[in-house]
Design an enzyme around this catalytic site. Sequence first.
Site, PDB file in Angstrom:
ATOM      1  N   HIS A  46       3.137  -1.912 -14.394  1.00  0.00           N
ATOM      2  CA  HIS A  46       3.193  -2.631 -15.669  1.00  0.00           C
ATOM      3  C   HIS A  46       4.388  -3.582 -15.714  1.00  0.00           C
ATOM      4  CE1 HIS A  46       0.273  -0.059 -18.164  1.00  0.00           C
ATOM      5  NE2 HIS A  46       0.221   0.408 -16.923  1.00  0.00           N
ATOM      6  N   ASP A 150       4.328  -4.095 -23.707  1.00  0.00           N
ATOM      7  CA  ASP A 150       3.252  -3.275 -23.163  1.00  0.00           C
ATOM      8  C   ASP A 150       2.490  -2.568 -24.277  1.00  0.00           C
ATOM      9  OD1 ASP A 150       2.567  -2.174 -20.188  1.00  0.00           O
ATOM     10  OD2 ASP A 150       2.002  -0.744 -21.744  1.00  0.00           O
TER      11      ASP A 150
HETATM   12  O1  LIG Z   1       5.885   0.814  -2.293  1.00  0.00           O
HETATM   13  C1  LIG Z   1       5.408   0.049  -3.131  1.00  0.00           C
HETATM   14  C2  LIG Z   1       4.632   0.499  -4.219  1.00  0.00           C
HETATM   15  C3  LIG Z   1       4.121  -0.429  -5.096  1.00  0.00           C
HETATM   16  N1  LIG Z   1       4.390  -1.748  -4.934  1.00  0.00           N
HETATM   17  C4  LIG Z   1       3.894  -2.718  -5.926  1.00  0.00           C
HETATM   18  O2  LIG Z   1       3.720  -2.031  -7.154  1.00  0.00           O
HETATM   19  C5  LIG Z   1       2.594  -2.540  -7.842  1.00  0.00           C
HETATM   20  C6  LIG Z   1       1.608  -1.420  -8.068  1.00  0.00           C
HETATM   21  O3  LIG Z   1       0.653  -1.836  -9.011  1.00  0.00           O
HETATM   22  P1  LIG Z   1      -0.885  -1.404  -8.939  1.00  0.00           P
HETATM   23  O4  LIG Z   1      -1.449  -1.754  -7.635  1.00  0.00           O
HETATM   24  O5  LIG Z   1      -1.583  -2.024 -10.118  1.00  0.00           O
HETATM   25  O6  LIG Z   1      -0.884   0.157  -9.011  1.00  0.00           O
HETATM   26  P2  LIG Z   1      -0.260   1.228 -10.064  1.00  0.00           P
HETATM   27  O7  LIG Z   1       1.182   1.268  -9.958  1.00  0.00           O
HETATM   28  O8  LIG Z   1      -0.979   2.471  -9.808  1.00  0.00           O
HETATM   29  O9  LIG Z   1      -0.728   0.573 -11.448  1.00  0.00           O
HETATM   30  C7  LIG Z   1      -0.991   1.101 -12.725  1.00  0.00           C
HETATM   31  O10 LIG Z   1      -1.082  -0.074 -13.537  1.00  0.00           O
HETATM   32  C8  LIG Z   1      -2.114  -0.993 -13.165  1.00  0.00           C
HETATM   33  C9  LIG Z   1      -1.994  -2.182 -14.093  1.00  0.00           C
HETATM   34  O11 LIG Z   1      -2.221  -1.787 -15.423  1.00  0.00           O
HETATM   35  C10 LIG Z   1      -3.478  -0.335 -13.260  1.00  0.00           C
HETATM   36  O12 LIG Z   1      -4.474  -1.232 -12.793  1.00  0.00           O
HETATM   37  C11 LIG Z   1      -3.493   0.945 -12.415  1.00  0.00           C
HETATM   38  O13 LIG Z   1      -4.743   1.604 -12.596  1.00  0.00           O
HETATM   39  C12 LIG Z   1      -2.343   1.843 -12.826  1.00  0.00           C
HETATM   40  O14 LIG Z   1      -2.316   3.006 -12.009  1.00  0.00           O
HETATM   41  C13 LIG Z   1       2.023  -3.650  -6.979  1.00  0.00           C
HETATM   42  O15 LIG Z   1       2.571  -4.871  -7.412  1.00  0.00           O
HETATM   43  C14 LIG Z   1       2.545  -3.316  -5.589  1.00  0.00           C
HETATM   44  O16 LIG Z   1       2.677  -4.455  -4.774  1.00  0.00           O
HETATM   45  C15 LIG Z   1       5.121  -2.187  -3.880  1.00  0.00           C
HETATM   46  O17 LIG Z   1       5.356  -3.385  -3.706  1.00  0.00           O
HETATM   47  N2  LIG Z   1       5.618  -1.267  -3.014  1.00  0.00           N
END
Ligand SMILES: O=c1ccn([C@@H]2O[C@H](COP(=O)(O)OP(=O)(O)O[C@H]3O[C@H](CO)[C@@H](O)[C@H](O)[C@H]3O)[C@@H](O)[C@H]2O)c(=O)[nH]1
Length: 531
Positions: A46, A150
Site C-alpha cells: 500500500h 489509504d
Molecule cells: O522483497 C520484496 C518484497 C516486496 N517488494 C515490493 O513490494 C510490493 C508488494 O506489493 P504486491 O505485489 O501488491 O503484494 P502485497 O504486499 O502482498 O500487496 C498487498 O496489497 C496489494 C495492493 O493493494 C494487493 O493487491 C495484495 O493483494 C495485498 O496482499 C511490490 O511493489 C514489490 O515490488 C519488493 O520490492 N521486494
Amino acid sequence: MPASAAADDAAAAATRPAAQGAGGNDGATLAGRDHVVVFPLMSKGHMIPLLHFAAALAAHHGDHLRVTLVTTPANLAFTRRRLPPSPSVRVVAIPFPAHPQIPPGVESTDALPSQSLFPAFLRATALLREPFAEFLASLPSPPPLVLVSDFFLGFTQRVADDAGVRRLTFNGMSPFSLALCFTLASRRPHVGVEGGAEFHVPGFPDDVRITADEVPDAVIQGGNPDDPVTQFLHDEVRDWDHRSWGVLVNSFAALDGDYAAILESFYRPGSRAWLVGPLFLAAGESPETKQEEDDDDDDDPEGCVAWLDERAARPGSVVYVSFGTQAHLPDAQLDELAHGLVDSGHAFLWAIGRSGGEWSPPVDAGGDGKIVRGWVPQRRVLSHPAVGAFVTHAGWNSVLESLAAGLPVLESPPPPLPMLAWPVMAEQAANAKLVADIIGAGVRAVRGGGVVVGRAEVAGKVGRLMDGGEEGRAIRARAEEVREEARAAVGEGGASREALRRLVDELRSSYVVAGDGTAAASSANGGSGKC
Ligand SMILES: O=c1ccn([C@@H]2O[C@H](COP(=O)(O)OP(=O)(O)O[C@H]3O[C@H](CO)[C@@H](O)[C@H](O)[C@H]3O)[C@@H](O)[C@H]2O)c(=O)[nH]1
C-alpha cells in the site's frame, strides 16, 4: 502538531494556533490551496504506490504543489529512499500507537511476527486519528488541497471532513478487482453456484464469466461477520470510505478502465475514479530507480542481482518466485512448491521473505536455487535478462511491475515475463483472473479453499511458460502490448498523465469561493452520501 511528532525538516514543524482552525470554509483560506497530504497504510504493497504517487506529483506538478507524506518513525527510512530529493516533498512521522498485541517497533505489516496479528495492527492504526487530526490542524493556512489516504485509515475521512479538506481514498487494487469485489459483496451472484459452474457478474461484460472458486477471499471473508478484518472494516472503514470525494487508482485506462464506472457507482454521487498509473512509471526516474542503477546494497542485501548476473549468459533461464509481503503459505504448500520448482529443472530465485518463518526446503536445488528471506529489489529482478517467468501471488503491484517490467529505466527492455498467477488471499484471485483470462499475460494455478497446489502442477505450468513454446511466446507478445500501453499512458498526453492533470484542476475548482469571499460549498466530501 503533536509534541512527539518528528518532522523531516524544520519547515515541517510550521504550526499555527489551533484557533485559526483547519476548517477551511472561511473565504480567505479557500484560495491558494497548494498542499497535498498523503497518508499510506503502513504496509509495503500500500505504501509503495502512494510514494510513487507523491513522486509523480513532484515530477509533474512540483512547480505549483507541495506534498507532505505522513508515516510513522520506523517507516521513515523506507519512505525517504523512495521519494525524490525535491523541495516540494517532505516527510512527517507521527508516533505509532502502543497496542497490547503489537510488539514495539513493529510498524509495518511485513514486520508482524504472524499474519494473525493483522487485525490488531489495523486496530492500532485507528488510534492515529487524534494525532493525525492535530497534525492537520497544525498546518498553516490555507488548508491542504486534498488528503490522499489509504482506505483502511477510515478515520482520515472524518478528520478530512472536520478540516474541510477533500479526501481521495486509495486501496491499491485495480478497477477490475474493486468492481468485482464490490459487486460480488453487494449482489452476491456467486451464492448457491456449484463448484465449477460459471456465472455472470451484474454490470460486467457478458463474456466475463466467474466460477465460485475464483471468488476472491476478500469477498468470502467479507461475508463472515466473525472475521476480525470484516469487523474492523465494519467499525472503522465501510461507512467512511464511500464518502470520499474520489478514488485514486493505480491502473491505466487501456488496461481495465472499462470497470471504472462500476467502481464509481459504489461511491457517493459525483465521485470519480482517477486512473493515474502505473504509479511507478508515472513517478518517472525516481531515487529508487537511480539507486537501482547504482546497485545500491541496501536495496539488495542478499545479492540477488549479482546472482542473476552470473546467469546472464543464459537469458530467460531463471524462474522468479514471490508471494508479496503479506501472504503466508503453509509449510505443506511450501514443500510442494520447492519440489515443483526443482522438478521443473529450471533455476529459481524465490523471495520468500519473513513469511517463510522457520521453514526449510525439503529438497536441495544446489546452486540453481536461491531462497531469499530479506528484501529483494523486485523491479530490477523482473527486468533482468536472466529471468524467464514469474510465479506470483498476483498482488496488484507485482502484476503491474511485471507487465511494465524494465520501464522507465531501460529504453529497450527484454520481453515482459509470463506469469503463473497463484492467488493466496485478499483480492488476488480477481487479479489472477484478469491476468490469465482477460489480459492473457499468464496462466493460473488451480486454487481453492485450503487446497495445496501440487508439485506436478507447479513443474508443469512453470515448464509451459519457460520452454519457449507457442503458449509462452503468445503470452510474452500480449504482455509486450500491455507494456507499450502502459508506457503511452504515463507519457506526454497519455491517459494517466492527463487524468493526473485533470485531478489537480478539478480539486482546485471544487473549492468554490462565492463572490463575497465565503464558501459556496460547505461539505468538502459531498455530504453524507453512503452507498
Ligand atoms: O522483497 C520484496 C518484497 C516486496 N517488494 C515490493 O513490494 C510490493 C508488494 O506489493 P504486491 O505485489 O501488491 O503484494 P502485497 O504486499 O502482498 O500487496 C498487498 O496489497 C496489494 C495492493 O493493494 C494487493 O493487491 C495484495 O493483494 C495485498 O496482499 C511490490 O511493489 C514489490 O515490488 C519488493 O520490492 N521486494
